[in-house]
Design a protein around this motif. Structure first.
Motif, PDB file in Angstrom:
ATOM      1  N   GLY A   1       5.734 -26.156  -2.902  1.00 20.45           N
ATOM      2  CA  GLY A   1       6.087 -25.134  -1.927  1.00 20.45           C
ATOM      3  C   GLY A   1       5.880 -23.729  -2.443  1.00 20.45           C
ATOM      4  N   VAL A   2       6.213 -23.503  -3.713  1.00 13.53           N
ATOM      5  CA  VAL A   2       6.021 -22.172  -4.315  1.00 13.53           C
ATOM      6  C   VAL A   2       4.540 -21.829  -4.379  1.00 13.53           C
ATOM      7  CG1 VAL A   2       6.321 -20.801  -6.404  1.00 13.53           C
ATOM      8  CG2 VAL A   2       8.161 -22.315  -5.640  1.00 13.53           C
ATOM      9  N   VAL A   3       3.715 -22.804  -4.801  1.00 11.43           N
ATOM     10  CA  VAL A   3       2.265 -22.590  -4.873  1.00 11.43           C
ATOM     11  C   VAL A   3       1.714 -22.275  -3.487  1.00 11.43           C
ATOM     12  CG1 VAL A   3       0.050 -23.716  -5.333  1.00 11.43           C
ATOM     13  CG2 VAL A   3       1.967 -24.035  -6.920  1.00 11.43           C
ATOM     14  N   PHE A   4       2.160 -23.027  -2.498  1.00 11.46           N
ATOM     15  CA  PHE A   4       1.723 -22.819  -1.122  1.00 11.46           C
ATOM     16  C   PHE A   4       2.029 -21.398  -0.673  1.00 11.46           C
ATOM     17  CE2 PHE A   4       1.249 -26.003   2.638  1.00 11.46           C
ATOM     18  CZ  PHE A   4       0.188 -25.268   3.122  1.00 11.46           C
ATOM     19  N   MET A   5       3.249 -20.959  -0.929  1.00  9.62           N
ATOM     20  CA  MET A   5       3.701 -19.626  -0.523  1.00  9.62           C
ATOM     21  C   MET A   5       2.911 -18.530  -1.252  1.00  9.62           C
ATOM     22  SD  MET A   5       6.430 -18.194   1.153  1.00  9.62           S
ATOM     23  CE  MET A   5       7.377 -16.691   1.129  1.00  9.62           C
ATOM     24  N   ALA A   6       2.780 -18.694  -2.565  1.00 11.36           N
ATOM     25  CA  ALA A   6       2.115 -17.668  -3.374  1.00 11.36           C
ATOM     26  C   ALA A   6       0.649 -17.506  -2.986  1.00 11.36           C
ATOM     27  CB  ALA A   6       2.235 -18.026  -4.859  1.00 11.36           C
ATOM     28  N   SER A   7       0.000 -18.597  -2.573  1.00  9.58           N
ATOM     29  CA  SER A   7      -1.420 -18.519  -2.228  1.00  9.58           C
ATOM     30  C   SER A   7      -1.641 -17.956  -0.830  1.00  9.58           C
ATOM     31  CB  SER A   7      -2.062 -19.907  -2.325  1.00  9.58           C
ATOM     32  OG  SER A   7      -1.463 -20.819  -1.422  1.00  9.58           O
ATOM     33  N   THR A   8      -0.639 -18.061   0.038  1.00  6.42           N
ATOM     34  CA  THR A   8      -0.797 -17.591   1.413  1.00  6.42           C
ATOM     35  C   THR A   8      -0.680 -16.079   1.526  1.00  6.42           C
ATOM     36  OG1 THR A   8       0.070 -19.674   2.291  1.00  6.42           O
ATOM     37  CG2 THR A   8       0.112 -17.786   3.760  1.00  6.42           C
ATOM     38  N   ILE A   9       0.194 -15.475   0.723  1.00  6.20           N
ATOM     39  CA  ILE A   9       0.441 -14.041   0.843  1.00  6.20           C
ATOM     40  C   ILE A   9      -0.818 -13.196   0.641  1.00  6.20           C
ATOM     41  CG2 ILE A   9       1.703 -12.086  -0.151  1.00  6.20           C
ATOM     42  CD1 ILE A   9       4.034 -14.018  -0.673  1.00  6.20           C
ATOM     43  N   PRO A  10      -1.619 -13.404  -0.425  1.00  7.38           N
ATOM     44  CA  PRO A  10      -2.838 -12.590  -0.573  1.00  7.38           C
ATOM     45  C   PRO A  10      -3.808 -12.779   0.585  1.00  7.38           C
ATOM     46  CG  PRO A  10      -2.336 -13.757  -2.608  1.00  7.38           C
ATOM     47  CD  PRO A  10      -1.444 -14.329  -1.571  1.00  7.38           C
ATOM     48  N   ALA A  11      -3.866 -13.999   1.139  1.00  9.34           N
ATOM     49  CA  ALA A  11      -4.802 -14.270   2.230  1.00  9.34           C
ATOM     50  C   ALA A  11      -4.513 -13.389   3.440  1.00  9.34           C
ATOM     51  CB  ALA A  11      -4.721 -15.745   2.625  1.00  9.34           C
ATOM     52  N   MET A  12      -3.238 -13.083   3.680  1.00 12.26           N
ATOM     53  CA  MET A  12      -2.879 -12.254   4.825  1.00 12.26           C
ATOM     54  C   MET A  12      -3.479 -10.857   4.725  1.00 12.26           C
ATOM     55  SD  MET A  12       1.137 -13.338   5.066  1.00 12.26           S
ATOM     56  CE  MET A  12       1.497 -12.101   6.318  1.00 12.26           C
ATOM     57  N   PHE A  13      -3.683 -10.377   3.505  1.00  7.03           N
ATOM     58  CA  PHE A  13      -4.166  -9.014   3.313  1.00  7.03           C
ATOM     59  C   PHE A  13      -5.685  -8.925   3.216  1.00  7.03           C
ATOM     60  CE2 PHE A  13       0.222  -8.945   1.868  1.00  7.03           C
ATOM     61  CZ  PHE A  13       0.707  -7.797   2.484  1.00  7.03           C
ATOM     62  N   ILE A  14      -6.361 -10.051   3.027  1.00  3.91           N
ATOM     63  CA  ILE A  14      -7.824 -10.000   2.881  1.00  3.91           C
ATOM     64  C   ILE A  14      -8.558 -10.616   4.068  1.00  3.91           C
ATOM     65  CG2 ILE A  14      -7.653 -10.051   0.374  1.00  3.91           C
ATOM     66  CD1 ILE A  14      -8.626 -12.962   0.465  1.00  3.91           C
ATOM     67  N   ILE A  15      -7.822 -11.293   4.966  1.00  7.48           N
ATOM     68  CA  ILE A  15      -8.487 -12.012   6.045  1.00  7.48           C
ATOM     69  C   ILE A  15      -9.295 -11.078   6.942  1.00  7.48           C
ATOM     70  CG2 ILE A  15      -6.433 -11.906   7.527  1.00  7.48           C
ATOM     71  CD1 ILE A  15      -7.238 -14.653   8.614  1.00  7.48           C
ATOM     72  N   ASP A  16      -8.819  -9.841   7.164  1.00  9.20           N
ATOM     73  CA  ASP A  16      -9.543  -8.911   8.023  1.00  9.20           C
ATOM     74  C   ASP A  16     -10.570  -8.092   7.249  1.00  9.20           C
ATOM     75  OD1 ASP A  16      -8.359  -9.430  10.593  1.00  9.20           O
ATOM     76  OD2 ASP A  16      -6.518  -8.511   9.844  1.00  9.20           O
ATOM     77  N   ARG A  17     -10.625  -8.283   5.945  1.00 13.05           N
ATOM     78  CA  ARG A  17     -11.616  -7.590   5.129  1.00 13.05           C
ATOM     79  C   ARG A  17     -12.748  -8.532   4.727  1.00 13.05           C
ATOM     80  NH1 ARG A  17      -9.386  -4.432   0.003  1.00 13.05           N
ATOM     81  NH2 ARG A  17      -8.395  -3.316   1.731  1.00 13.05           N
TER      82      ARG A  17
END
Length: 549
Positions: free
Chosen positions: A348-364
């Motif tokens: 669960g921690v790995v899942f959470m940690a990997s999702t956060i950066p994706a939110m900031f780069i998806i539109d870039r």
């Protein structure tokens, strides 16, 4: 070509957009509590399946792979019903009222579940079904609501909140399960509260959202569609922190208004008898809009894109790992239920940690590159895990290191999904449909997620028993096939406004639709506003900047 609002506005980075739209960010985060419930319910059952008290109370469930599959997949059956009803309810009673109804189903299901007693698992099934109805409705309406509140340059970020909340729910369910496992001890003295507490906690966010939803705005696009224009303009001005007569608010409102009028005109053209006021039936109109999803090639291609996006997401195998993580870790040599729960908590921690950066780069970065890279990482991890399981599964005690390598690769796989397919797929499904079928299209995308989720939840337990290492190779093959689909079939939608999406899918190219769109833009005054700002329309209704003043 650009949308009217973007043509008039100054270019902003994602961070600038976030800072200038704090209300929208907060609302999207709060609305995404529905995603939290979705994720929490996904993770909570797998924890119970290895708890001593649960296994002794319900041996008929735990000792049968078929019964385990049904208890897991009955959530998906409810989700299928909920996701399809979301498309109708969100149009008839609004997006936010539909989310309120979803909250009620989740609360009901959560507390039915804890009413099950030893030897009588019926309420377990009922509770998960009703919870499934609630989270199914959430999956069909929450990403849509977030997408309709946002600006194009931050839409991927806002819609990703839903996936972020889903992962947060999964992670917390893992750790709450790990902690509650100690209530009364981990052996035969364990209390029933060990497996009941996670479900008690599950109903709390839904109750909070049910209250808070009444303080949230209606979707401006829904308000325009039902004729509440002044309220729509006021909502846009409040969210954007601009005066109601600001040119950006006027342009955004008129663009939404023009598309809504186009949809109305197109519906009258396609269903003339139903569009006649004397023959109107709100429910029949909603059914007709589902039919309209498949009547033209343009609509069908978008429906197919949304459906297949969720198909490939689910057949990556992600939910098989989430649902049965504790069992899988036990099969990889972590024979202690407590150790398996701990490894699941790390997941669960790995899942959470990997999702956060994706939110900031998806539109870039864009949608397609993220999906391709994620699929490669996940496929490689699955193949190596399959090889390790095939070689060492008959003697894990003698190959503890190999078992931990397999566990670590499962974490790599989870990180690959969390950073790519998780947030990207929901973003795509929420943004690709025209206003005429947007609610229906989003609900069909959610339906695809639940339908394929159901198949995975039902078939994976016997697959793990019969195929063992072959299960991992099976999902790796689907990941490779998914890469081909993304590369050849999926259009890139990065930084494309909802109103510009027609261009991406090459829609409205026929003379009738182009003329109808232009007439709608002229009728609402959008062309006049843009011409006063030094911009013109071409014959397709698109906007060209002549002189920015």
């Amino acid at each position: 070509m650009e949308s009217a609002q973007r043509a008039l506005a100054d270019k902003k980075s994602l961070w600038q957009s976030i800072c200038s739209n704090p209300k929208v960010v907060f609302i999207a985060l709060f609305a995404s509590l529905g995603g939290f419930e979705y994720g929490y319910q996904q993770g909570v059952l797998g924890q119970s399946l290895v708890m001593t008290r649960f296994t002794s109370n319900f041996p008929s469930v735990v000792n049968s792979s078929s019964a385990t599959g049904w208890l897991t997949s009955v959530l998906q059956l409810g989700g299928i019903l909920g996701s399809l009803s979301a498309g109708i309810l969100s149009e008839l009673i609004s997006r936010k009222r539909t989310m309120f109804i979803a909250c009620l189903w989740v609360v009901l299901g959560s507390y039915l579940y804890i009413g099950a007693s030893a030897g009588s698992p019926a309420l377990l099934y009922a509770g998960r079904f009703f919870t499934g109805v609630g989270v199914g409705i959430f999956s069909g309406v929450a990403p849509l609501y977030n997408a309709e509140l946002s600006l194009p340059e931050m839409r991927g970020f806002l819609v990703s909140f839903y996936q972020f909340s889903t992962i947060l729910g999964i992670m917390l369910s893992f750790w709450i399960g790990y902690g509650s496992n100690y209530i009364g001890g981990t052996g035969h003295s364990q209390s029933d509260m060990a497996w009941r507490l996670p479900s008690i906690i599950q109903g709390i966010p839904a109750a909070i959202l049910a209250i808070g939803i009444w303080f949230m705005p209606y979707s401006p696009r829904w308000l325009v569609k039902v004729g509440r224009d002044e309220e729509a303009k006021a909502t846009l001005a409040w969210m954007r922190k601009l005066p109601i007569d600001d040119k950006l608010i006027q342009a955004e409102f008129l663009e939404i208004k023009a598309e809504a009028l186009f949809v109305k005109k197109a519906f009258a053209r396609d269903f003339p008898k139903m569009a006649d006021s004397s023959q109107k039936s709100a429910f029949k109109e909603q059914i007709a809009q589902y039919i309209n999803c498949f009547r033209t090639r343009d609509n069908f291609m978008r429906i197919l894109t949304g459906f297949l996006c969720m198909f490939w997401q689910q057949w990556s195998g992600i939910d098989s790992i989430i649902y049965y993580a504790s069992n899988i870790f036990q099969s990889l040599g972590l024979t202690s239920g407590t150790n398996a729960l701990l490894a699941t908590g790390v997941t669960g921690v790995v899942f959470m940690a990997s999702t956060i950066p994706a939110m900031f780069i998806i539109d870039r970065v864009g949608r397609k590159p993220m999906l391709i890279v994620g699929s490669i990482v996940m496929a490689v991890a699955m193949v190596i895990v399959g090889i390790i399981v095939a070689k060492f599964r008959h003697d894990w005690p003698s190959h503890v290191a190999a078992g931990w390598v397999a566990v670590a690769l499962i974490w790599v796989y989870i990180a690959g999904f969390g950073a790519t397919w998780g947030p990207v797929s929901w973003t795509i499904v929420s943004e690709i449909f025209p206003l005429s079928i947007r609610a229906k299209g989003t609900s069909i995308g959610a339906f695809s997620n639940w339908l394929n989720n159901f198949a995975i939840a039902f078939f994976v337990p016997p697959m793990l028993e019969a195929w063992a290492w072959g299960t991992y190779i099976f999902f790796a093959v689907f990941l490779v096939a998914g890469i081909a689909w993304v590369w050849f079939c999926l259009p890139e939608t990065k930084n494309v406004s909802l109103e510009e999406m027609d261009r991406v899918f090459k829609s409205h190219t026929g003379a009738r639709d182009a003329q109808l769109l232009l007439e709608s833009q002229q009728e609402v005054g959008l062309t006049a506003l843009l011409e006063s700002q030094g911009m013109v329309h071409d014959k397709s209704g698109a906007i060209a900047v002549v002189e920015h003043v």
